[in-house]
Scaffold this active site. Sequence first.
Site, PDB file in Angstrom:
ATOM      1  N   GLY A   6       0.834  -1.201   0.000  1.00  0.00           N
ATOM      2  CA  GLY A   6       0.000   0.000   0.000  1.00  0.00           C
ATOM      3  C   GLY A   6       0.868   1.251   0.000  1.00  0.00           C
ATOM      4  N   LEU A   8       1.580   3.366  -2.136  1.00  0.00           N
ATOM      5  CA  LEU A   8       1.143   4.544  -2.911  1.00  0.00           C
ATOM      6  C   LEU A   8      -0.080   5.195  -2.278  1.00  0.00           C
ATOM      7  CD1 LEU A   8       1.556   3.031  -6.504  1.00  0.00           C
ATOM      8  CD2 LEU A   8       3.258   4.154  -5.049  1.00  0.00           C
ATOM      9  N   GLY A   9      -0.444   4.738  -1.101  1.00  0.00           N
ATOM     10  CA  GLY A   9      -1.646   5.246  -0.428  1.00  0.00           C
ATOM     11  C   GLY A   9      -1.351   6.448   0.456  1.00  0.00           C
ATOM     12  N   GLN A  10      -2.391   6.878   1.207  1.00  0.00           N
ATOM     13  CA  GLN A  10      -2.263   8.100   2.009  1.00  0.00           C
ATOM     14  C   GLN A  10      -1.155   7.977   3.045  1.00  0.00           C
ATOM     15  OE1 GLN A  10      -5.545   8.956   4.684  1.00  0.00           O
ATOM     16  NE2 GLN A  10      -4.914  11.070   4.957  1.00  0.00           N
ATOM     17  N   ASP A  50      -0.038  -7.582  -5.910  1.00  0.00           N
ATOM     18  CA  ASP A  50      -1.358  -7.761  -5.294  1.00  0.00           C
ATOM     19  C   ASP A  50      -1.117  -8.556  -4.017  1.00  0.00           C
ATOM     20  OD1 ASP A  50      -4.525  -9.294  -6.343  1.00  0.00           O
ATOM     21  OD2 ASP A  50      -3.709  -8.776  -4.367  1.00  0.00           O
ATOM     22  N   TYR A 140     -15.345  -2.835   7.904  1.00  0.00           N
ATOM     23  CA  TYR A 140     -13.960  -2.410   8.123  1.00  0.00           C
ATOM     24  C   TYR A 140     -13.546  -2.666   9.571  1.00  0.00           C
ATOM     25  CZ  TYR A 140     -10.147   1.092   8.349  1.00  0.00           C
ATOM     26  OH  TYR A 140      -8.945   1.758   8.530  1.00  0.00           O
ATOM     27  N   LYS A 144     -10.717  -5.224  11.042  1.00  0.00           N
ATOM     28  CA  LYS A 144      -9.587  -4.721  11.843  1.00  0.00           C
ATOM     29  C   LYS A 144      -9.559  -5.415  13.214  1.00  0.00           C
ATOM     30  CE  LYS A 144      -7.647  -1.773   9.045  1.00  0.00           C
ATOM     31  NZ  LYS A 144      -6.299  -2.042   8.525  1.00  0.00           N
TER      32      LYS A 144
HETATM   33  C1  VAH Z   1     -11.532   5.600   7.571  1.00  0.00           C
HETATM   34  N1  VAH Z   1      -9.539   7.001   7.617  1.00  0.00           N
HETATM   35  O1  VAH Z   1     -12.176   6.617   7.638  1.00  0.00           O
HETATM   36  C2  VAH Z   1     -10.045   5.676   7.951  1.00  0.00           C
HETATM   37  C3  VAH Z   1      -9.844   5.433   9.418  1.00  0.00           C
HETATM   38  C4  VAH Z   1     -10.620   5.930  11.727  1.00  0.00           C
HETATM   39  C5  VAH Z   1     -10.870   6.129  10.290  1.00  0.00           C
HETATM   40  O2  VAH Z   1      -9.791   4.074   9.699  1.00  0.00           O
HETATM   41  O3  VAH Z   1     -12.012   4.557   7.245  1.00  0.00           O
END
Ligand code: VAH
Length: 314
Positions: A6, A8-10, A50, A140, A144
Amino acid sequence: KILITGALGQIGTELTNRLVEIHGAENVVASGLDRWDKNLTSAGFYERMDVTNTQLVRQIIKDYEITTVYHLASLLSGTSEKQPLFAWKLNVEPLLNFCEMAKEGLLKKIFWPSSIAVFGKGIPKENVGQDVVLNPTTVYGISKMAGEKWCEYYHDKFGVDVRSIRYPGLISWKTPAGGGTTDYAVEIFYEAVENGKYTSFISENTAMPMLYMDDAINATLKLMAAPKESLTVHTSYNLGGLSFTPKELADEIKKVMPDFSIDYKPDFRQAIADSWPASIDDAVAKKDWGLSYDFSISEMTKEMLNNLRIKLLK
Ligand code: VAH
């Protein structure tokens, strides 16, 4: 050598730059899904990879003799709600693969980002502690939470040195955020500079934990440099940083740009934000590995506006 997924990500772009400064470009391998082009990354090597392709990942680890992995590739909260099964696969399976490789002795150390999204119902909104019950209600957050438990399992069972931080919303100007719920706090600065106004998809009084990217990168490097024996958390460390509402952020912007205006049109991400805490207690990280912050909301606002003026208006 160090591998960043990752990259190239934020977070990845900025973490790569700092790791290159510290270790030298020849010791940093960046990887991402995009095709390589020369100004993509400061790393000495770039691999189009990938992370769900287990055999390819193993081959790259062997070819470059990677010892440390910063595994950042992930779908964020908004995108994960739209693609639950793919989000589960991408957010969890590659982490397991890296933990397996560490168990086999192929890797020495792993960093993996968790998120305040692991918190959900049934806990206080303010100053959420390190060991509260995790009750995520988003895809998400579920991914996590599962990832954190796998980190703890591989540490406790096999002594794998995998370290993690529950990042709050991260704010930066170098690379756009992608698909997150806290991304309003990034977009607002771009829109302020380009249009002088912003329509927020999060309602005005919704406070969320936030952090300027420089502080997040510093915290990550501090955790990874800490002696293993000093770490008491093997799921993921709380990290609180700042906590503010869209209205409070807009008021900070108005101190620099008096004509800036904001209005509010909450979308599906409002429900995600409502399920998250407003502020986090990060006392354990401060005690275990000296977590500290440099940027207040006003210092962050000035940094963001000054840098975006240069980036966007040149
Ligand atoms: C999102 N920036 O918004 C991420 C982060 C706590 C938020 O995990 O999904």
